[in-house]
Every structure is written in C-alpha cells, then in structure tokens.
Design a protein around this motif. Structure first.
Motif, mmCIF file in Angstrom:
data_model
loop_
_atom_site.group_PDB
_atom_site.id
_atom_site.type_symbol
_atom_site.label_atom_id
_atom_site.label_comp_id
_atom_site.label_asym_id
_atom_site.label_seq_id
_atom_site.Cartn_x
_atom_site.Cartn_y
_atom_site.Cartn_z
ATOM 1 N N MET A 29 -4.532 -7.427 -11.500
ATOM 2 C CA MET A 29 -4.964 -6.103 -11.056
ATOM 3 C C MET A 29 -4.448 -5.796 -9.650
ATOM 4 O O MET A 29 -4.029 -4.670 -9.370
ATOM 5 C CB MET A 29 -6.493 -5.990 -11.095
ATOM 6 C CG MET A 29 -7.084 -6.151 -12.483
ATOM 7 S SD MET A 29 -6.449 -4.971 -13.672
ATOM 8 C CE MET A 29 -7.272 -3.510 -13.140
ATOM 9 N N MET A 30 -4.453 -6.798 -8.779
ATOM 10 C CA MET A 30 -3.939 -6.602 -7.415
ATOM 11 C C MET A 30 -2.448 -6.274 -7.444
ATOM 12 O O MET A 30 -1.981 -5.420 -6.683
ATOM 13 C CB MET A 30 -4.207 -7.835 -6.549
ATOM 14 C CG MET A 30 -5.673 -8.047 -6.211
ATOM 15 S SD MET A 30 -6.401 -6.668 -5.313
ATOM 16 C CE MET A 30 -5.542 -6.777 -3.775
ATOM 17 N N ASN A 31 -1.700 -6.930 -8.306
ATOM 18 C CA ASN A 31 -0.267 -6.632 -8.440
ATOM 19 C C ASN A 31 -0.054 -5.196 -8.917
ATOM 20 O O ASN A 31 0.828 -4.494 -8.424
ATOM 21 C CB ASN A 31 0.410 -7.605 -9.401
ATOM 22 C CG ASN A 31 0.755 -8.917 -8.754
ATOM 23 O OD1 ASN A 31 0.906 -8.995 -7.538
ATOM 24 N ND2 ASN A 31 0.865 -9.963 -9.567
ATOM 25 N N LYS A 32 -0.852 -4.767 -9.882
ATOM 26 C CA LYS A 32 -0.742 -3.396 -10.377
ATOM 27 C C LYS A 32 -1.067 -2.390 -9.275
ATOM 28 O O LYS A 32 -0.371 -1.381 -9.114
ATOM 29 C CB LYS A 32 -1.669 -3.180 -11.575
ATOM 30 C CG LYS A 32 -1.190 -3.843 -12.845
ATOM 31 C CD LYS A 32 -2.130 -3.541 -14.002
ATOM 32 C CE LYS A 32 -1.641 -4.184 -15.284
ATOM 33 N NZ LYS A 32 -2.530 -3.878 -16.420
ATOM 34 N N ILE A 33 -2.130 -2.669 -8.524
ATOM 35 C CA ILE A 33 -2.502 -1.789 -7.412
ATOM 36 C C ILE A 33 -1.389 -1.744 -6.377
ATOM 37 O O ILE A 33 -1.022 -0.678 -5.884
ATOM 38 C CB ILE A 33 -3.835 -2.251 -6.776
ATOM 39 C CG1 ILE A 33 -4.982 -1.998 -7.744
ATOM 40 C CG2 ILE A 33 -4.071 -1.537 -5.445
ATOM 41 C CD1 ILE A 33 -6.292 -2.613 -7.314
ATOM 42 N N HIS A 34 -0.811 -2.904 -6.073
ATOM 43 C CA HIS A 34 0.283 -2.967 -5.096
ATOM 44 C C HIS A 34 1.489 -2.156 -5.572
ATOM 45 O O HIS A 34 2.097 -1.415 -4.799
ATOM 46 C CB HIS A 34 0.674 -4.428 -4.841
ATOM 47 C CG HIS A 34 1.770 -4.575 -3.845
ATOM 48 N ND1 HIS A 34 3.087 -4.608 -4.202
ATOM 49 C CD2 HIS A 34 1.732 -4.654 -2.485
ATOM 50 C CE1 HIS A 34 3.835 -4.721 -3.123
ATOM 51 N NE2 HIS A 34 3.032 -4.752 -2.064
ATOM 52 N N ASP A 35 1.841 -2.297 -6.843
ATOM 53 C CA ASP A 35 2.977 -1.552 -7.398
ATOM 54 C C ASP A 35 2.752 -0.041 -7.321
ATOM 55 O O ASP A 35 3.649 0.717 -6.962
ATOM 56 C CB ASP A 35 3.241 -1.968 -8.844
ATOM 57 C CG ASP A 35 3.785 -3.382 -8.960
ATOM 58 O OD1 ASP A 35 4.241 -3.939 -7.936
ATOM 59 O OD2 ASP A 35 3.750 -3.941 -10.080
ATOM 60 N N LYS A 36 1.537 0.382 -7.663
ATOM 61 C CA LYS A 36 1.225 1.807 -7.613
ATOM 62 C C LYS A 36 1.247 2.332 -6.184
ATOM 63 O O LYS A 36 1.740 3.430 -5.923
ATOM 64 C CB LYS A 36 -0.132 2.080 -8.266
ATOM 65 C CG LYS A 36 -0.093 1.941 -9.773
ATOM 66 C CD LYS A 36 -1.428 2.250 -10.408
ATOM 67 C CE LYS A 36 -1.331 2.108 -11.929
ATOM 68 N NZ LYS A 36 -2.586 2.470 -12.580
ATOM 69 N N LEU A 37 0.731 1.545 -5.262
ATOM 70 C CA LEU A 37 0.736 1.934 -3.853
ATOM 71 C C LEU A 37 2.162 2.039 -3.327
ATOM 72 O O LEU A 37 2.513 2.984 -2.622
ATOM 73 C CB LEU A 37 -0.076 0.940 -3.027
ATOM 74 C CG LEU A 37 -0.260 1.259 -1.560
ATOM 75 C CD1 LEU A 37 -0.979 2.589 -1.393
ATOM 76 C CD2 LEU A 37 -1.044 0.152 -0.877
ATOM 77 N N ASP A 38 2.996 1.086 -3.703
ATOM 78 C CA ASP A 38 4.404 1.104 -3.302
ATOM 79 C C ASP A 38 5.097 2.352 -3.842
ATOM 80 O O ASP A 38 5.848 3.020 -3.132
ATOM 81 C CB ASP A 38 5.099 -0.164 -3.810
ATOM 82 C CG ASP A 38 6.479 -0.340 -3.246
ATOM 83 O OD1 ASP A 38 6.669 -0.097 -2.024
ATOM 84 O OD2 ASP A 38 7.397 -0.729 -4.014
ATOM 85 N N TYR A 39 4.817 2.687 -5.103
ATOM 86 C CA TYR A 39 5.397 3.881 -5.715
ATOM 87 C C TYR A 39 4.962 5.144 -4.965
ATOM 88 O O TYR A 39 5.774 6.031 -4.677
ATOM 89 C CB TYR A 39 4.973 3.968 -7.187
ATOM 90 C CG TYR A 39 5.337 5.268 -7.836
ATOM 91 C CD1 TYR A 39 6.643 5.538 -8.233
ATOM 92 C CD2 TYR A 39 4.372 6.254 -8.054
ATOM 93 C CE1 TYR A 39 6.980 6.739 -8.820
ATOM 94 C CE2 TYR A 39 4.694 7.453 -8.646
ATOM 95 C CZ TYR A 39 6.000 7.695 -9.027
ATOM 96 O OH TYR A 39 6.331 8.894 -9.597
ATOM 97 N N LEU A 40 3.670 5.223 -4.625
ATOM 98 C CA LEU A 40 3.160 6.387 -3.899
ATOM 99 C C LEU A 40 3.783 6.516 -2.516
ATOM 100 O O LEU A 40 4.110 7.619 -2.071
ATOM 101 C CB LEU A 40 1.634 6.327 -3.792
ATOM 102 C CG LEU A 40 0.867 6.578 -5.087
ATOM 103 C CD1 LEU A 40 -0.619 6.297 -4.890
ATOM 104 C CD2 LEU A 40 1.089 7.979 -5.585
ATOM 105 N N GLU A 41 3.964 5.404 -1.824
ATOM 106 C CA GLU A 41 4.593 5.440 -0.502
ATOM 107 C C GLU A 41 6.022 5.961 -0.591
ATOM 108 O O GLU A 41 6.449 6.770 0.232
ATOM 109 C CB GLU A 41 4.574 4.046 0.127
ATOM 110 C CG GLU A 41 3.221 3.606 0.620
ATOM 111 C CD GLU A 41 3.203 2.171 1.117
ATOM 112 O OE1 GLU A 41 4.117 1.387 0.772
ATOM 113 O OE2 GLU A 41 2.262 1.825 1.854
#
Length: 107
Positions: free
Chosen positions: A12-24
């Motif tokens: 879940m942390m990896n998914k959150i990180h990926d989504k955050l990276d995409y948003l940035e």
C-alpha cells in the motif's frame, strides 16, 4: 475502503508513493504550461518560434496581421498569443467540412 493486513502495508505504501509521484509530475507539467502562457518574446525570439524572418514579422506588425504589444519603440509578443494566431489559420479537412455541413443541415 476495505481494511488491509499488516503484511499489505509495504504494498500500500508503494502504491501511495507511486500516486504521489504521479501527482507531483502532473503539477510540475501544469505549472510549466502556465509559465509558458505568460512568456514574453522579443522580435528575434518570435521570429525563431514562427520560423519567419525578422523583416516579415515587422511587416506583419505594420499590417496588424499578428498579435503584438508595443512599449515605447520595443515590440513584444506573448507565446500563447502567437500559438493561438497560428492555430487560427488552420485549414479544415474535407471530412471536417462535410461533418459541419451535416450538422448544419440537422438544425
């Protein structure tokens, strides 16, 4: 949202990180577009952007064929206005013309 187990936390942390990276990245791209919208060009830069000679640009300014801004003796151009001007000269395809005719006939 359904609860997840302790073992699923790293996933879940990896998914959150990926989504955050995409948003940035998306925010950075949007802000770059906004900055380019207000980008001011001098006549040489406008000439390079439009692939026209400086004398042709001056001629178009004199005939008021191109959007420009004048401050004193200096002429400036907004990049987004030049791009809009270029797009305004777009020639429609035969398919687009036919489509317009069909739409008008339905009215």
């Amino acid at each position: 949202m359904k609860p997840f187990t302790f073992d699923q936390i790293p996933i879940m942390m990896n998914k959150i990180h990926d989504k955050l990276d995409y948003l940035e990245k998306l925010i950075a791209r949007i802000s770059t577009v906004e900055e380019n919208k207000e980008e001011l060009l001098n006549i040489k830069e406008a000439s390079k952007l439009l692939n026209l000679s400086v004398s042709t640009i001056y001629s178009k300014v004199c005939k008021r064929e191109i959007p420009f801004n004048k401050q004193g003796k200096r002429i400036y151009f907004y990049r987004h206005e030049l791009m809009k001007w270029i797009k305004s000269g777009r020639v429609k395809t035969y398919f687009e013309i036919e489509d317009d005719i069909v739409k008008r006939s339905k009215i």
